[in-house]
Design an enzyme around this catalytic site. Sequence first.
Site, PDB file in Angstrom:
ATOM      1  N   ASP A 163       0.822  -1.224   0.000  1.00 47.02           N
ATOM      2  CA  ASP A 163       0.000   0.000   0.000  1.00 47.02           C
ATOM      3  C   ASP A 163       0.854   1.271   0.000  1.00 47.02           C
ATOM      4  O   ASP A 163       2.060   1.223   0.205  1.00 47.02           O
ATOM      5  CB  ASP A 163      -0.916  -0.032   1.232  1.00 47.02           C
ATOM      6  CG  ASP A 163      -1.984   1.052   1.167  1.00 47.02           C
ATOM      7  OD1 ASP A 163      -2.305   1.518   0.051  1.00 47.02           O
ATOM      8  OD2 ASP A 163      -2.509   1.442   2.234  1.00 47.02           O
TER       9      ASP A 163
ATOM     10  N   GLU B 212       2.113   4.915  -4.366  1.00 47.48           N
ATOM     11  CA  GLU B 212       2.086   5.798  -5.561  1.00 47.48           C
ATOM     12  C   GLU B 212       3.412   6.546  -5.693  1.00 47.48           C
ATOM     13  O   GLU B 212       3.794   6.807  -6.825  1.00 47.48           O
ATOM     14  CB  GLU B 212       0.910   6.769  -5.442  1.00 47.48           C
ATOM     15  CG  GLU B 212      -0.456   6.097  -5.527  1.00 47.48           C
ATOM     16  CD  GLU B 212      -0.803   5.279  -4.283  1.00 47.48           C
ATOM     17  OE1 GLU B 212      -0.353   5.680  -3.192  1.00 47.48           O
ATOM     18  OE2 GLU B 212      -1.492   4.257  -4.408  1.00 47.48           O
TER      19      GLU B 212
ATOM     20  N   ASP C 285      -9.189   3.244  -2.233  1.00 43.50           N
ATOM     21  CA  ASP C 285     -10.153   3.732  -1.240  1.00 43.50           C
ATOM     22  C   ASP C 285     -11.442   4.244  -1.875  1.00 43.50           C
ATOM     23  O   ASP C 285     -11.635   5.447  -2.037  1.00 43.50           O
ATOM     24  CB  ASP C 285      -9.513   4.840  -0.399  1.00 43.50           C
ATOM     25  CG  ASP C 285      -8.330   4.316   0.396  1.00 43.50           C
ATOM     26  OD1 ASP C 285      -8.152   3.086   0.448  1.00 43.50           O
ATOM     27  OD2 ASP C 285      -7.594   5.143   0.954  1.00 43.50           O
TER      28      ASP C 285
HETATM   29  C1  GLC Z   1      -4.889   3.362   2.747  1.00 40.07           C
HETATM   30  C2  GLC Z   1      -5.358   2.073   2.091  1.00 40.07           C
HETATM   31  C3  GLC Z   1      -6.425   1.435   2.929  1.00 40.07           C
HETATM   32  C4  GLC Z   1      -5.900   1.198   4.338  1.00 40.07           C
HETATM   33  C5  GLC Z   1      -5.387   2.501   4.944  1.00 40.07           C
HETATM   34  C6  GLC Z   1      -4.686   2.282   6.287  1.00 40.07           C
HETATM   35  O1  GLC Z   1      -5.906   4.300   2.759  1.00 40.07           O
HETATM   36  O2  GLC Z   1      -5.805   2.293   0.785  1.00 40.07           O
HETATM   37  O3  GLC Z   1      -6.859   0.236   2.360  1.00 40.07           O
HETATM   38  O4  GLC Z   1      -6.899   0.673   5.143  1.00 40.07           O
HETATM   39  O5  GLC Z   1      -4.459   3.110   4.067  1.00 40.07           O
HETATM   40  O6  GLC Z   1      -3.610   1.437   6.131  1.00 40.07           O
END
Ligand code: GLC
Length: 639
Positions: free
Chosen positions: A308, A311, A421
């Site tokens: 995650d 980007e 998200d």
């Molecule tokens: C980002 C991710 C999401 C996750 C959050 C906390 O927003 O896209 O899926 O729950 O971070 O880690």
Amino acid sequence: MMIKKYVFGNPYETGATVLPVEPAGGIPERFRFAAETGTFSYTMKEKDLVFGLGETVRGINKRGWIYVSNNADDPEHNENRISLYASQNFLLVDDGTECFGVFVDNPGSVTFDIGYTDPDVLSIHPEYNDTSFYVIEGETPAGIVGTFRELIGKSYVPPVWAFGYGQSRWGYKTAEDIREVAAGYKALGIPLDMIYMDIDYMQDFKDFTVNPERFPEFADFVREMKAEGIRLIPIIDAGVKMETGYDVYEEGKAKGYFCKKENGEDLVAAVWPGKVHFPDFLNREASDWFGDKYQVLTDAGIEGFWNDMNEPAIFYTEDHLKEVFAQIKEFEQKELDIWGFFEFKDVVGSIANHPEDYRRFYHKFHGQKVRHDRVHNLYGFYMTKSAAESFARNCPEKKILLFSRASYTGMHRYGGVWTGDNCSRWSHLLMNIQMMPGLNMNGFLYSGADIGGFGGNTTEDLMLRWVAFGIFTPLFRNHSALGTREQELYRFERKEDFKHLIELRYALIPYIYREFLKAAETNGMYMMPLWFAYREDERCREVEDQLLVGDALMIAPVYEQNKTGRYVYLPESMRMLRFRAYNDYDSEVLPAGDHYVKAALNEVLVFLRPGCELPLATPARHVEQIDEKQLTRIIFAKP
Ligand code: GLC
């Protein structure tokens, strides 16, 4: 030759393609090229449909909007967005008699204006025109997709258990929280294969650490859950916390593996852990080093990860924050008129994901110093590649589940994607439906959205409808944000209905898995627009809310509030199955044409195509317990 390659400037070796193609000279066939602006344009025919671009907003036909491939951490996925988390630069243009594909291999920002500026013109404008521009010819859309996919290589195939249902939520803070989720599902006998661990499991949000108070004896806990049939899938974030004594930070710093600024200092940004450095995944050595770190968790028995914030998302950089504070001081001295106030607001609002920040740091890519923005869209891809390569190196006997938020074409060989998200909105359920074919075209077969919606509060009816669609998406995960309404399925009133829906998914797994593997092996699509199969049927041009799933099925999800049915268009006669449970369904042969069909909140509409059969297993609580040999078959013989 089906694939023509045209080279402009000095393109980077992005790793998007695997097939060597000798460049042709000149301008891409069918396109005009304006050298002064670096813009390629094609005049669209009246009947041209434009498919592709993967993870983008709006419909399956991309015509009528402008999209910018520039991976962005933006949770507001409304129709006006031009960039989301992914850059998948393949397009297919088809008027019904003549079609072609385009792939723009350029990892910087690329604008695809598909009739936004001029309704008849498709123009493609890379910010820096160091581009490999491919034009792919073929007789049919599916044929062109197949040729393109040969160019970019075979799609990632996850372990079979990853086709089960997964429960996730940002906010499971302790092993006890996770046990409760497992118990909640078990008590109702709802199948479950995975529980995802969001950032809460880490010690101060440091990658490859586990908080020892909240998750004591982690390896034992992983084993305990696995004995329950549940795999734990932790998140890994791109940013490495700056903290003296933290091995990942210390080693990365000592070896020079973090992204550096022009002056040679490591860039200081902030994400969940506070101040972080970004590993330079584009640097071979740094990538191997970071990839090896996953071993801390695989050694503890972990078999899957989600990557995650890659980007990369930047809450702020130290440098830009200083600039903002300096500007705020100036504003403090001024009497603000209304325009001054808006300027001030913009300055404050510019802190996160600031475009200038992406021009402040560098990579060592193929031995060269490259400014980040020129290769921005590769960052998440290379993070995921780093993990996948390390699994192949360090635990080749294991099949690891891996997917990522940010992506670029080519990453589909290493992992899947989730679409980031989204929100608990009906429109985002439709968006999920409409994104799937584009993702598949670009090779991202293992993909799906946060079911029920990530941001905002979901409702029981939305959840039922979203699960009913999610049954067909390879990645089938319920995920939600901290602070939103809890949406584990056992918390709702209609528990039995949810149980039946999830069981239906498990009954369908032999079919889903077989069709998925077929798509992966033959460079086909697991989810397709109707148009691709029924190109002689003009009506199918505009069908944007029904999909073909594998070779045998068509689905028509209900995606609107307070609906008890929907209109469905059948290009040919099909057997409609209205499932209430895997072993409780109506079956009716419908003729080609328009139909209004009932679908209550607990019902799933599946249409069996002529000459096809649908195998159904008896569901089990976990994928690996499904008996593939004991299948019931529903048949629709060719009339
Ligand atoms: C980002 C991710 C999401 C996750 C959050 C906390 O927003 O896209 O899926 O729950 O971070 O880690």
